[in-house]
Design an enzyme around this catalytic site. Structure first.
Site, short mmCIF file in Angstrom:
data_model
loop_
_atom_site.label_atom_id
_atom_site.label_comp_id
_atom_site.label_asym_id
_atom_site.label_seq_id
_atom_site.Cartn_x
_atom_site.Cartn_y
_atom_site.Cartn_z
N HIS A 273 -43.16 5.24 17.24
CA HIS A 273 -44.39 5.02 17.75
C HIS A 273 -45.49 4.62 16.75
O HIS A 273 -45.64 5.12 15.56
CB HIS A 273 -44.97 6.01 18.71
CG HIS A 273 -46.20 5.77 19.67
ND1 HIS A 273 -47.35 5.65 19.30
CD2 HIS A 273 -45.96 5.38 20.95
CE1 HIS A 273 -48.16 5.09 20.26
NE2 HIS A 273 -47.44 4.87 21.31
N GLU A 326 -41.18 5.88 26.43
CA GLU A 326 -40.16 5.12 27.21
C GLU A 326 -38.79 5.79 27.22
O GLU A 326 -37.95 5.42 28.02
CB GLU A 326 -40.10 3.84 26.41
CG GLU A 326 -41.22 2.82 26.38
CD GLU A 326 -41.96 2.99 25.45
OE1 GLU A 326 -41.99 3.98 24.43
OE2 GLU A 326 -43.30 2.30 25.47
#
Length: 388
Positions: A273, A326
């Protein structure tokens, strides 16, 4: 402004504006080093664990969690906005046919434009705060109806009209499938939606605010945000992360599959991320939700997570890489029977509330967002050659 004046007032910043503070916000923050993010003064994950979607929506719009009477009033107002204007409903089959190869998110851009025009949205610069808020509520309430109708039309099915007796998430699943969902799946999707309503100045949120800074109407701001979200580097990862699990297939294949890709320098979808340097708190919560369902897919996902971290520690010492939202979002949505082509649209059904809150906040500032770029082309001016 002259070029010399522009050069004197320009400020160099990192690529992608990474870490650059461009404004103040009261809506929330992401503290990447801590693995924590919040909506206003509350932990976003705690809100997802303990509150319903409408409560959190109220918090972002009105600045406080609702009491029972306020919750009932807010729910009554927003559920009453779920049905589409006749002109928009009539146009959806043509939109679905034209954009069907690209999916419901592509159709949503056109549908939002139609909705804004049909409801008479005006530039936020020209209307007061109450009208801006009303426009955002109308748009947010209609987005699940638009997305599910477009999906069903693309599948050759008739759209399902919304119900006012169901919560935001349950109604979304009902319109998608035509059947009322069981409480466990509805709550799992609701928690996912709450956890993804807002997340700092990500690309789509910043896009919405840039457009709002021009004074454009709410629909225009949301269309731009949807366009940013459609990019695979932003909103397209949940289904791709699930594709990774499909490609691995069995626990025995995890180690060779991951090693090959790490050594080749390939990106492993669902990991890493740009902000978090520790575990993504959304991923942690969604992993817990997935484990409540259990089953082979969940077991494989957990083992992949463990082995990826171990292999990276061995092959790339010092490189922290954890699952992001996700990875387990794809698992949870799969367990709740959402089709994969609706993973990113489902993300949009949540994030539209965060976008709208940012639009409302940006509309209070009359300063247009207008950065500069460094010119690196041929030296100018050069005499224009005469046409032959």
């Amino acid at each position: 402004m002259s070029s010399n004046r522009a050069a004197n007032t320009s400020v160099d910043v990192p690529r992608g504006l990474a870490g650059v503070v461009v404004t103040d916000t009261e809506l929330g923050d992401v503290r990447g080093l801590e693995g924590f993010y919040h909506y206003r003064q509350y932990s976003a994950v705690e809100l997802a664990r303990t509150r319903g979607f409408e409560d959190v929506w109220h918090l972002l719009v009105h600045g406080e969690l609702p009491d029972p009477a306020e919750r009932a009033d807010f729910t009554r107002r927003t559920t009453g906005l779920r049905r589409l204007p006749d002109a928009v409903r009539a146009a959806l089959p043509a939109v679905a046919e034209a954009t069907g190869h690209s999916g419901p998110l592509a159709g949503l851009r056109t549908a939002l434009s139609l909705l804004g025009a049909s409801l008479g949205f005006r530039p936020v610069y020209d209307i007061d705060a109450d009208r801006r808020r009303a426009d955002t509520l109308a748009a947010c309430a209609a987005v699940p109806t638009l997305l599910t109708a477009l999906y069903r039309l693309e599948q050759g099915l008739e759209p399902v009209e919304p119900r006012e007796d169901l919560g935001y998430a349950a109604n979304y699943l009902y319109m998608l499938t035509g059947s009322e969902p069981d409480a466990t799946r509805a709550r799992a999707v609701e928690q996912y939606l709450i956890s993804t309503i807002d997340h700092g100045f990500n690309a789509s949120t910043f896009t919405a605010r840039v457009i709002a800074s021009t004074g454009a109407d709410v629909a225009a701001c949301l269309v731009g945000a949807v366009g940013a979200l459609s990019g695979p580097l932003h909103g397209g990862a949940p289904s791709r992360a699930l594709d990774t699990l499909d490609a691995i297939g069995t626990p025995a294949r995890i180690d060779p599959w991951i090693r090959e890709r790490v050594l080749a320098g390939d990106r492993i979808m669902g990991f890493g991320h740009p902000v978090y340097r520790t575990e993504d708190p959304r991923s942690r919560m969604l992993r817990e939700i997935a484990q409540q369902f259990g089953g082979p897919l969940v077991d494989l996902a957990v083992e992949v997570e463990h082995q990826v971290e171990a292999i990276l520690a061995e092959l790339k010492p010092g490189r922290e890489l954890h699952t992001n939202v996700e990875f387990y979002a794809g698992v949870v949505m799969e367990l709740c029977d959402l089709p994969r082509e609706m993973f990113t649209p489902t993300f949009a059904a949540a994030r539209v509330v965060g976008w709208s809150a940012n639009i409302l906040e940006q509309a209070q500032d009359s300063k247009i967002i207008r950065p500069a770029a460094r010119y690196v082309g041929p030296v100018a001016p050069v005499r224009v050659p005469q046409a032959v």
